[in-house]
Design a protein around this motif. Structure first.
Motif, PDB file in Angstrom:
ATOM      1  N   ASP A   1       0.871  -1.182   0.000  1.00 51.68           N
ATOM      2  CA  ASP A   1       0.000   0.000   0.000  1.00 51.68           C
ATOM      3  C   ASP A   1       0.905   1.228   0.000  1.00 51.68           C
ATOM      4  O   ASP A   1       1.205   1.811   1.043  1.00 51.68           O
TER       5      ASP A   1
ATOM      6  N   PRO B   1      -3.698   4.852  -5.284  1.00 56.71           N
ATOM      7  CA  PRO B   1      -4.252   4.285  -4.043  1.00 56.71           C
ATOM      8  C   PRO B   1      -4.345   2.766  -4.121  1.00 56.71           C
ATOM      9  O   PRO B   1      -4.322   2.170  -5.198  1.00 56.71           O
ATOM     10  N   GLY B   2      -4.457   2.156  -2.946  1.00 55.34           N
ATOM     11  CA  GLY B   2      -4.642   0.713  -2.867  1.00 55.34           C
ATOM     12  C   GLY B   2      -3.329  -0.042  -2.915  1.00 55.34           C
ATOM     13  O   GLY B   2      -2.237   0.529  -2.995  1.00 55.34           O
ATOM     14  N   SER B   3      -3.453  -1.357  -2.863  1.00 54.18           N
ATOM     15  CA  SER B   3      -2.280  -2.231  -2.893  1.00 54.18           C
ATOM     16  C   SER B   3      -1.744  -2.317  -4.323  1.00 54.18           C
ATOM     17  O   SER B   3      -2.495  -2.594  -5.262  1.00 54.18           O
TER      18      SER B   3
END
Length: 694
Positions: free
Chosen positions: A494, A531-533
């Motif tokens: 992340d 954004p996010g993994s």
């Protein structure tokens, strides 16, 4: 004729007589002028009257098939002490060795183009070639060629032609190309680097049973002498020392001083190969073959070899199309259109040359070597292209030697060398050293970012030259990822949350100047992490974009993020980058069984723990603004066919390189340094374990 009426100024009458080789007069009434003169050997001129009674006023010899100098060209750059000059001469009805040659030293005034009538010309040589001496420094040189051909009556002398070394036309070109301070006429002191001169002076001709092999990127003139290069890459280089023929003289001197058996050269201009390298290296007993890149531009690679070797076969492998003959790579390209495009536009050629030794000179039964001379795709963001190209060359080596009934390691040794445009830690070097590349190799993931770069435009490439990921950046990117991923990670991080957490610490860092903090903050706002993994490929693409947009603060941001990861990590870093195999590349089986090894021992197994380890190699490239040191040139050889491989001498160390400010320099003609290796031929070549199945 005289005035009408035969006045006192009327021209005297004369009688002409043509005589043949037997001395008898020819029957002119029975012959045309053309027939008569083609048979005649003398023309006699008599005053009016009977030719049989009077003595001739003139006896003129008639020459047939007179030798002629059609053109005479010499070095179009300042001569350099110790570096031979070989005129390029085009002749009719004679050979260069038949001609009468005279070399003249001109006084300094004339060498600067301000000749006076009283200027002296001192004869200094009578051979086809001339090597300037210390006495020539500051003076011009002129060569005179008198064509000669034998005849029964003695040598027939044609009309002489002369030319000064460094022509006025070249002086104008030098001024036009920003070289106003370089007189193309005055002889220069030998500027070769003293350390290289000393080390090469200690080299001797290889003994029977041994081979001296070199690879050397000699730097293409178009890459060195352009406005962009002199402004952005070689700002430390005075323009006169970027001139083509100044540097080519230095290249010839370097190659000949190595006493090589075989030399692979890259970035070779086709005209320079034909008109300069071939004739001048022939003076040292080397002959060469050339392979052009798969582009309209006339430059490529060349392999030169000594008289101890004979050329059996050669082929230029078009790496822009040959991948289509390999099902696994074609399948990958069918899934990833950008891969197909990048492989097709690279322009890369692999030059394969098959050489056979002379038993008398090598001290063994005749032996064969397959030389693979490569200059892999250069874009820093395309390591996956270089890895695939390397794999393709190993397959083509197999096919090439097989067509000649040879098995590598048993019947023929392989020398795989060139400018890889890749560091020792790269996938290309790892592949050659270990024999394979995993489907989830980090370079495949990193190569996905190449699709985001407008690499086809020359202007775009030059604009982004200082804003692409370099080797240190890649190492830093991988190091940060494995720390954030951690030993227990799954290959996804992340990044957005991590950067937010690190940002607070960076802004509170008292060691950073306020302006630098503001620049970093602005950079992360302009190019925020997604954004996010993120997978490693997605994370790496973000860093590529960050470097392209904010090159001045990129290193500081990466260093700060890594420092934060080191202090905030709760687990150990992952042993290596975890990246899911890129779908397009899962079908590829990149492996080879050529049993190759580098003299530097890349990726040898550590005897204590059995782990692969990479060994340091001297710097072979030192250029840029500021100059950066990299190891981009490599040599690999067949284990078992060769033994006792070692570097013949160490290139310049960092202290010496920094003293030069960067390469090229007046003393070093290229931005690369030659890698020179000594090897011994095994008495009984044997196949290594990978060939046992055969």
């Amino acid at each position: 004729g005289g005035k009408k009426g035969g006045g006192k100024h009327a021209a005297p009458q004369v009688l002409l007589e043509l005589r043949g080789h037997d001395g008898q007069a020819l029957p002119l009434e029975d012959l045309s002028n053309c027939q008569a003169f083609s048979q005649a050997h003398k023309l006699l001129v008599f005053a009016g009257g009977d030719a049989r009674q009077d003595s001739p006023l003139e006896r003129l010899r008639i020459l047939h098939d007179v030798p002629t100098v059609r053109s005479l060209r010499v070095l179009e750059a300042p001569p350099i002490v110790g570096m031979p000059i070989l005129p390029l001469v085009s002749l009719d009805r004679c050979q260069p060795g038949d001609c009468e040659w005279t070399w003249l030293r001109l006084a300094p005034e004339q060498s600067l183009g301000e000749a006076a009538a009283a200027t002296m010309e001192i004869p200094v040589g009578k051979d086809w070639t001339y090597t300037p001496s210390e006495a020539d420094v500051g003076c011009g040189l002129k060569v005179v060629c008198v064509p000669l051909s034998p005849s029964p009556q003695g040598p027939v002398r044609g009309i002489p032609m002369e030319v000064q070394v460094g022509k006025e036309r070249e002086r104008k070109e030098l001024k036009k190309k920003r070289h106003p301070n370089l007189s193309p006429l005055a002889t220069l002191q030998n500027p070769m680097h003293p350390v290289l001169s000393q080390r090469r002076s200690e080299l001797h001709t290889p003994s029977p049973g041994s081979i001296r092999f070199a690879t050397y990127n000699v730097l293409l003139d178009a890459f060195c002498d352009s406005d962009f290069a002199l402004r952005h890459l070689y700002g430390y280089l005075q323009p006169e020392f970027a001139a083509k023929y100044y540097r080519l003289q230095m290249v010839v001197a370097e190659v000949l001083s190595m006493h090589v058996d075989i030399a692979c050269l890259q970035e070779v201009d086709e005209g320079g190969f034909r008109d300069f390298l071939v004739p001048h290296l022939a003076l040292g007993g080397l002959q060469g073959v050339y392979a052009n890149k798969m582009t309209e531009s006339r430059w490529g690679q060349a392999v030169f070899f000594s008289k101890r070797w004979h050329l059996e076969a050669e082929v230029a492998v078009d790496l822009t199309t040959v991948w289509q003959q390999h099902d696994d790579i074609q399948a990958a390209a069918a899934v990833d259109a950008t891969l197909a495009q990048n492989l097709s536009v690279s322009g890369t050629v692999a030059q394969l040359v098959l050489l056979r030794s002379s038993q008398q000179t090598m001290g063994h039964e005749p032996r064969r070597i397959c030389v693979a001379n490569v200059h892999l795709f250069s874009h820093p963001l395309a390591p996956h292209i270089r890895l695939i190209q390397t794999a393709l060359v190993t397959r083509e080596i197999r096919a090439f030697t097989s067509r000649h009934g040879l098995v590598p390691g048993r019947d023929v040794g392989v020398l795989f060398a060139g400018d890889f445009n890749a560091e020792p830690s790269s996938g290309a070097v790892e592949f050659l050293s270990t024999g394979s590349a995993s489907k989830d190799h980090a370079e495949f993931a990193e190569g996905r970012a190449f699709a985001d770069i407008d690499h086809c435009s020359k202007a775009a490439r030059e604009e982004l030259w200082h804003a692409v990921m370099l080797a240190d950046d890649v190492r830093g990117a991988r190091g940060l990822f494995v720390r954030v991923d951690g030993a227990q990670g799954n290959g996804f991080v992340d990044v957005d949350r991590f950067v937010d957490a690190a940002r607070e610490q960076m802004l509170a860092d008292a060691a950073l100047e306020q302006d630098k903090k503001q620049d970093m903050q602005a950079a992360l706002e302009e190019v925020p992490p997604p954004p996010g993994s993120l997978s490693y490929s997605e994370y790496y693409r973000w860093l590529v974009q960050l470097k392209a947009k904010q090159p001045l603060v990129f290193s500081t941001i990466l260093h700060s993020l890594t420092a934060f990861a080191s202090t905030a990590a709760t687990t150990e870093a992952a042993p290596s980058v975890r990246c899911a195999a890129v779908e397009a590349y899962t079908a590829m089986d990149l492996s080879h069984d050529l049993d190759l090894q580098s003299p530097s021992g890349y990726f040898h197994q550590d005897p204590e723990n059995g782990q692969q380890r990479s060994v340091e190699m001297p710097c072979t490239y030192f250029a840029g603004d500021p100059p950066r040191a990299e190891t981009l040139d490599h040599v690999f050889f067949t284990v078992g066919y060769f033994s006792n491989a070692r570097l013949s001498f160490q290139p310049l160390n960092m202290e010496a390189l920094k003293a030069e400010q960067g390469l090229p320099s007046p003393a070093v003609p290229s931005d690369h340094l030659a890698v020179v290796v000594d090897l011994e031929l095994a008495i009984q070549p044997h196949s290594h374990h990978r060939h046992e199945a055969e």
